[in-house]
Scaffold this active site. Structure first.
Site, short mmCIF file in Angstrom:
data_model
loop_
_atom_site.label_atom_id
_atom_site.label_comp_id
_atom_site.label_asym_id
_atom_site.label_seq_id
_atom_site.Cartn_x
_atom_site.Cartn_y
_atom_site.Cartn_z
CD GLU B 46 -2.96 -1.14 0.26
OE1 GLU B 46 -3.04 -0.18 -0.53
OE2 GLU B 46 -3.70 -2.13 0.17
CG ASN B 50 -0.75 5.22 -0.87
OD1 ASN B 50 -1.61 4.94 -1.71
ND2 ASN B 50 -0.98 5.17 0.43
NE ARG B 104 -5.07 3.07 -5.63
CZ ARG B 104 -4.52 1.88 -5.57
NH1 ARG B 104 -4.50 1.09 -6.63
NH2 ARG B 104 -4.00 1.44 -4.46
#
Lengths: 115, 144
Positions: B46, B50, B104
């Site tokens: 994650e 990002n 997303r």
């Protein structure tokens, strides 16, 4: 390496995902599934996670995006063969409130046919 | 500190798996359970995603990962020199995404918070973002 296996069963598109479902993989898989949905008449979509070795939130986006497509088409959608770690992600995201999860592809397809 | 690792790679999405597999291999000697390992890999995935899609977007840049082991605890720092986050509290809200066009889910921050013992996010607009993840394996109460 094929990441998506597809078959049709009585009007239900069954997609079996393979490998690792991260942001990198999802971009290719999304286009593949969207193409199948656009090219075929279907009453529902079943996504199987039996062969998924890893998934992060990119997979959640993939599922919710296809849910939107299928609902706009007037179809039903279900998930199946979800392992423990994936189930945790699904619960956390609230996905289980909008999408049913079944133990096998067979049961998922039957559920959509009976809906 | 009993061991450390520094990894630097270009902000290409194909490096997401390299990053989480490298971190997973680094902690293997701590004998984590499969569940603990999956949680750490997911949190790292994650943070790296990002950095690539939000930190750099269409721009090329580098992502740096530093890991350190302290007894049964791993500290993982994921850093980019991208655009930074203007409002970290907003970014941490479940279902929030700054790039809805990318499909997303907005759950990345929530997943990180759930899957590690502590998370710290430091960010300066125009300079970049540093995410620090800390996770202790097993029942150990060792502190850093």
């Amino acid at each position: 390496m094929p990441l998506v296996e597809t078959r049709f069963e009585h009007g239900v598109l069954v997609i079996s995902l393979k490998g690792e479902l991260d942001h990198h993989a999802v971009e290719q898989i999304r286009d593949n599934i969207e193409r199948q949905l656009a090219e075929n008449h279907y009453r529902g979509l079943v996504i199987s996670f039996r062969n998924i070795e890893f998934m992060d939130s990119s997979g959640l986006g993939l599922i919710l995006g296809r849910y939107r497509t299928v609902r706009e088409h007037g179809g039903q959608m279900a998930l199946c063969e979800v392992g423990a770690s994936l189930r945790k992600l699904f619960e956390m995201s609230g996905l289980l409130k909008v999408l049913p999860v079944y133990d096998s592809e067979e049961v998922a397809v039957q559920a959509i046919q009976g809906a | 500190m009993s061991n450390y690792l520094r990894l630097q790679f270009p902000s290409k999405s194909e490096n997401e798996s390299l990053a989480r597999i490298t971190v997973a291999s680094f902690v293997a000697n701590l004998d984590p359970t499969m569940e603990e390992l999956t949680e750490l890999k997911t949190a790292v995935s994650e943070a790296v995603t990002n950095a690539i899609i939000h930190g750099y977007g269409e721009q090329a840049g580098e992502v740096t990962i530093e890991c350190a082991l302290f007894d049964h605890t791993v500290k993982v720092v994921i850093e980019d020199k991208g655009v930074g986050i203007a409002d970290i509290d907003e970014a941490r809200q479940p279902m929030y995404t700054s790039r809805p066009e990318l499909e997303r889910s907005g759950m990345g921050m929530t997943i990180m918070e759930t899957f590690v013992d502590s998370i710290e996010i430091e960010s300066t607009v125009g300079e970049g973002t540093r995410v620090t993840l800390i996770k202790t394996f097993g029942m150990s109460n060792d502190v850093m």
